[in-house]
Design an enzyme around this catalytic site. Structure first.
Site, PDB file in Angstrom:
ATOM      1  N   VAL A 262      32.518  28.695  43.111  1.00 10.71           N
ATOM      2  CA  VAL A 262      33.594  29.589  43.542  1.00 10.71           C
ATOM      3  C   VAL A 262      33.572  30.850  42.676  1.00 10.71           C
ATOM      4  O   VAL A 262      33.726  30.777  41.451  1.00 10.71           O
ATOM      5  CB  VAL A 262      34.963  28.894  43.421  1.00 10.71           C
TER       6      VAL A 262
ATOM      7  N   VAL B 123      34.583  35.355  42.822  1.00  7.55           N
ATOM      8  CA  VAL B 123      34.969  36.600  43.478  1.00  7.55           C
ATOM      9  C   VAL B 123      34.457  37.734  42.598  1.00  7.55           C
ATOM     10  O   VAL B 123      34.704  37.740  41.385  1.00  7.55           O
ATOM     11  CB  VAL B 123      36.496  36.712  43.670  1.00  7.55           C
TER      12      VAL B 123
ATOM     13  N   GLY C 157      42.957  38.160  48.123  1.00  3.66           N
ATOM     14  CA  GLY C 157      43.152  36.951  48.907  1.00  3.66           C
ATOM     15  C   GLY C 157      41.882  36.296  49.405  1.00  3.66           C
ATOM     16  O   GLY C 157      41.942  35.434  50.286  1.00  3.66           O
TER      17      GLY C 157
ATOM     18  N   THR D 291      41.745  32.520  48.601  1.00  2.98           N
ATOM     19  CA  THR D 291      42.707  31.813  49.444  1.00  2.98           C
ATOM     20  C   THR D 291      42.152  31.610  50.848  1.00  2.98           C
ATOM     21  O   THR D 291      42.281  30.518  51.435  1.00  2.98           O
ATOM     22  CB  THR D 291      44.031  32.593  49.508  1.00  2.98           C
TER      23      THR D 291
ATOM     24  N   TYR E 269      43.909  26.847  40.383  1.00 11.12           N
ATOM     25  CA  TYR E 269      43.871  25.936  41.522  1.00 11.12           C
ATOM     26  C   TYR E 269      45.160  25.181  41.803  1.00 11.12           C
ATOM     27  O   TYR E 269      45.286  24.549  42.843  1.00 11.12           O
ATOM     28  CB  TYR E 269      42.698  24.964  41.348  1.00 11.12           C
TER      29      TYR E 269
ATOM     30  N   PHE F  58      30.108  19.772  38.385  1.00  8.17           N
ATOM     31  CA  PHE F  58      29.524  20.125  39.677  1.00  8.17           C
ATOM     32  C   PHE F  58      30.128  21.423  40.181  1.00  8.17           C
ATOM     33  O   PHE F  58      31.087  21.915  39.652  1.00  8.17           O
ATOM     34  CB  PHE F  58      29.700  19.000  40.699  1.00  8.17           C
TER      35      PHE F  58
END
Length: 435
Positions: free
Chosen positions: A87, A89, A97, A100, A128, A435
């Site tokens: 994950v 950005v 967003g 999201t 999270y 992971f």
């Protein structure tokens, strides 16, 4: 600045993997250029629909990957999980967003597939919880000061009739999966490992260069059964007067019996020139310190939250685990995040609790023989959030402690201690994997 509506969040095609991996490297502050090893790994991991990207024109600016996983519940049952990873950005596209939108897309798909929970390892704590995840396991890392440990310097092998052998990667790929299966059947919080995990651990797939080949050692019981295995590396440091100051660092260690764990830790502390042993990620109640004549020689160098869990199906989650005692509880679970924009219909069976799938009021009736969980209109005994439910589900967190923090509200006198006795476990859960 590009408008949010102009950024396309969608599944990534196999042809877009180089661009997706460049964005992943950027988000993790690695060199942006992808190596052939990294792309080989991405191709091996690629499952259509499970890699998501946010695209500003042709440029990927956010990444998200999930994959199928099994998580061991209390009692040894395997539950299907949506494992979230990779994950990022990009720093140019923060606060728009994008995470999201990717999370909503993925969790809605996980619900549709029938996954009971979602899992992840959180790089940063504050991210999270807003999506219903809660910290469900803790990890600790010890550093052993070998000269202080008090171990017999003349040790030459296990005293129980077992033996330790050095093996190579091919042996690890043959013996490791079955050994790990034994571990995960016995340890709540453990997750499944596919063939790719063992290929990465032994250098068959090498996303990063150069590759450092670890040492591998196997413990066999007196009967010849493989009961433990360790992978470790060592540095090369010497002090004044030609005194060795080497550190052995454990990459992973599996022991399915206390005898195997004891033998492997003693082996690591007996290696010539090694004066420190770093344990790698271990359970917070690991036996390691108490294997040493002087447990103070093992100092905790890291202790932190590790596996985070998001409950997607309350009924199956609570029925899958075992309970050491008997009792019934009515839990009112608040799950306000209902996967916005994903088409998720919201709560399926609970009464109230917001738009998320775990929201509602649930009657748990449990005993050592099994459990049932049903939606109910009865008055609640406890009120809590979905993240708190996740923290309690594997038995690591205390209801009493969460109530003291104001994160669990007692509606019926005595319900907090009753729930604590029902949900806590005698051993703490542990997830050995990143992971």
């Amino acid at each position: 600045m590009t408008r949010r509506a102009d950024i396309d969040v969608r599944p990534v095609t196999e042809a877009e993997l180089p661009e997706w991996n460049r964005a992943l490297n950027t988000g993790f502050l690695r060199e942006p250029t992808s190596t052939e090893g990294q792309l080989e790994l991405r191709r091996a991991q690629f499952v259509p629909g499970r890699l998501l990207g946010a695209f500003d024109g042709d440029r990927c600016v956010a990444t998200f990957r999930s994959f199928a996983q099994e998580l061991t519940a209390v009692g040894g049952a395997f539950v299907p999980a949506d494992a979230v990873s990779n994950v990022t950005v990009s720093p140019t596209h923060r606060r728009r967003g994008l995470l999201t939108r990717m999370m909503a897309h993925d969790l809605a798909a996980a619900r549709e597939r029938g996954d009971v929970v979602a899992t992840l390892i959180a790089a940063e704590y504050p991210i999270y919880g807003r999506y219903g995840f809660g910290p469900a396991t803790t990890m600790a890392e010890w550093t052993v000061d070998v000269p202080r440990a008090g171990l017999d310097p003349r040790w030459a092998g296990p005293e129980d009739g077992g033996r330790i052998d050095l093996v190579d990667g091919e042996d690890v790929r043959k013996l490791g999966p079955e050994l790990h299966e034994r571990l995960r059947r016995a340890r709540p919080g453990t997750v499944s490992r596919g063939e790719l995990w063992w290929q990465l651990a032994t250098g068959v797939v090498r996303p990063d260069s150069p590759w450092t080949e670890p040492f591998h050692a196997v413990y066999r019981s007196a009967g010849g059964e493989v009961e433990g295995m360790v992978a470790y590396v060592a540095d090369h440091r010497w002090g004044a007067g030609k005194q060795p100051l080497n550190t052995a660092t454990v990459k992973w260690l599996i022991g399915v019996t206390p005898a195997a764990e004891r033998a492997l830790w003693h082996y690591l502390c007996s290696i010539d020139w090694v004066v420190r042993v770093k344990s790698g990620w271990r359970a917070p109640d690991d036996l390691l310190p108490l294997f040493l004549p002087d447990p103070r020689a093992a100092g905790i160098t890291t202790q932190a939250d590790w596996l985070w869990v998001r409950v997607l199906d309350v009924v199956r989650a609570l029925e899958a685990r075992s309970y050491e005692g008997s009792g019934s509880l009515v839990l009112e679970v608040a799950d306000p995040w209902g996967f916005p924009g994903s088409g998720e219909a919201g709560s399926r069976g609970g009464t109230g609790g917001g738009g998320g799938p775990a929201g509602g009021r649930w009657l748990l009736e449990a005993s050592p023989q099994g459990a049932s969980c049903t939606a109910t209109t009865r008055s609640a005994d406890l009120v809590l959030g979905v993240g708190e439910l996740a923290a309690l589900w594997l038995g690591d967190e205390s209801v009493v402690r969460l109530a003291a923090l104001g994160r669990v509200r007692e509606e019926r006198a005595g319900a907090v201690r009753k729930a604590d006795a029902l949900l806590r476990t005698s051993g703490r859960p542990w997830c050995p994997d990143l992971f």
